[in-house]
Structure formats: structure tokens, C-alpha cells
Design a protein around this motif. Structure first.
Motif, short mmCIF file in Angstrom:
data_model
loop_
_atom_site.label_atom_id
_atom_site.label_comp_id
_atom_site.label_asym_id
_atom_site.label_seq_id
_atom_site.Cartn_x
_atom_site.Cartn_y
_atom_site.Cartn_z
N MET A 161 2.21 -9.45 -6.59
CA MET A 161 3.23 -10.51 -6.60
C MET A 161 2.84 -11.66 -7.53
SD MET A 161 2.66 -12.11 -2.86
CE MET A 161 1.04 -12.61 -2.31
N ASN A 162 1.57 -11.70 -7.97
CA ASN A 162 1.10 -12.77 -8.83
C ASN A 162 0.98 -12.39 -10.30
OD1 ASN A 162 0.81 -14.41 -6.55
ND2 ASN A 162 -1.28 -13.73 -6.20
N VAL A 163 1.37 -11.17 -10.64
CA VAL A 163 1.24 -10.71 -12.03
C VAL A 163 2.56 -10.11 -12.51
CG1 VAL A 163 -1.24 -10.27 -11.78
CG2 VAL A 163 0.37 -8.43 -11.42
N PRO A 164 2.77 -10.08 -13.82
CA PRO A 164 4.00 -9.50 -14.35
C PRO A 164 4.14 -8.01 -13.97
CG PRO A 164 2.80 -10.69 -16.07
CD PRO A 164 1.91 -10.62 -14.88
N THR A 165 5.36 -7.60 -13.78
CA THR A 165 5.62 -6.22 -13.33
C THR A 165 5.18 -5.17 -14.34
OG1 THR A 165 7.90 -6.36 -14.14
CG2 THR A 165 7.53 -6.85 -11.82
N TYR A 166 5.13 -5.49 -15.62
CA TYR A 166 4.72 -4.49 -16.60
C TYR A 166 3.26 -4.05 -16.40
CZ TYR A 166 1.96 -7.68 -19.54
OH TYR A 166 1.01 -8.54 -20.02
N LEU A 167 2.48 -4.84 -15.64
CA LEU A 167 1.08 -4.50 -15.38
C LEU A 167 0.90 -3.62 -14.13
CD1 LEU A 167 -0.66 -7.90 -16.14
CD2 LEU A 167 -0.84 -5.78 -17.45
N HIS A 168 1.89 -3.53 -13.28
CA HIS A 168 1.73 -2.86 -11.99
C HIS A 168 1.28 -1.40 -12.12
CE1 HIS A 168 4.45 -5.98 -9.76
NE2 HIS A 168 3.42 -6.53 -10.40
N ALA A 169 1.92 -0.63 -12.98
CA ALA A 169 1.56 0.78 -13.12
C ALA A 169 0.13 0.93 -13.66
CB ALA A 169 2.55 1.51 -14.03
#
Length: 154
Positions: free
Chosen positions: A132-140
Motif C-alpha cells: 500500500m506504500n509503493v506504486p502498483t507497477y512494483l507489486h509483481a
């Protein structure tokens, strides 16, 4: 002398480079990746690895500040588990202005350490494990890093 110079130039231009070589890591390219947890006990609290074109290394210092790093090679079976990791690296991360993304380990959630070297350019980041604290493009990519760290530690 001109003949030798011509032969050297010819072999360098036509034999020294190929498009296949461009897609591989060169000797200076690497990806350092790992996780760190401040309020943690045991060997798995700080795990940092270095991936090159043909070897996986592990940092033996396990230092929370990340530095200094002291890499020792791991067996080839561990390399086989993670050799594809560079393919998951999000190029968009290279355009980030900050080297700290989110608040790594601020709420006991842990952090990821990434260092990326390509063609002599080195960048590094500390990334919050709490998505929840980082951009979604980093999630994967975060998921893949954690998956690979778990595989190495089996």
C-alpha cells in the motif's frame, strides 16, 4: 603492420558483437536483491544476493545497514532457481527520482534492497514491503523477489 590492424578491426567489428550478446548480462551487469527486517531474530532476517550472468552470490555479512556487502558464490542449483529474475525487473524503476520508496521497515513490515547495474550505470533502492506504500507497477516484481528469496532459502 597495416594488415594486422585491419585484421584486428575486422574481427572486432564483425566477430566481436552480435545482437544475441546485447540481451545477455555483460561482466559488469548485475542485480543485487534481498530483504531486511529490523525486529527479527535469525539467519533469514537479512538476506542479500547478487545475480550475474552465470553466478548467484550471497552476502555473508547480514548487516542491517546493507553495507558492507561480502559476497560468496552459491551452488549452481541456486543460480538455476533465479537466473530469470532480471527479466522481471521493471524498467520504470530506473526513472524513479527517489532511492527510498515507501517507508521500508518503518512499521516492522520489512524492506527490499535492490541494486541494478547495467552498462556501468548503478542504481539502488530500498523499497517498503507493504504494497500500500509503493506504486502498483512494483507489486509483481516485489512478489517475484520474495518468491525467489524463499526458493533460495529452501
Amino acid at each position: 603492420m597495416k594488415t594486422y590492424s585491419f585484421l584486428f578491426l575486422f574481427s572486432f567489428i564483425f566477430l566481436g558483437c552480435s545482437s544475441e550478446d546485447e540481451t545477455k548480462l555483460n561482466n559488469d551487469d548485475y542485480l543485487i536483491f534481498g530483504h531486511f527486517y529490523g525486529f527479527c531474530v535469525g539467519e533469514n532476517c537479512i538476506e542479500i544476493f547478487k545475480l550475474t550472468n552465470n553466478t548467484l552470490y550471497e552476502d555473508s555479512n547480514d548487516n542491517y545497514s546493507i553495507n558492507p556487502l561480502n559476497f560468496e558464490p552459491l551452488e549452481s542449483t541456486k543460480f538455476e532457481l533465479v537466473k530469470d529474475l532480471m527479466g522481471y525487473f521493471p524498467e520504470k524503476l530506473l526513472t524513479e527520482n527517489e532511492d527510498i520508496i515507501g517507508c521500508p521497515d518503518c512499521a516492522d513490515g520489512g524492506g527490499l534492497y535492490i541494486e541494478y547495474s547495467k552498462n556501468g550505470i548503478v542504481k539502488h533502492w530500498k523499497i517498503d514491503q507493504m504494497k500500500m506504500n509503493v506504486p502498483t507497477y512494483l507489486h509483481a516484481f516485489m512478489d517475484k523477489l520474495n518468491e525467489k528469496i524463499a526458493l533460495i532459502n529452501q
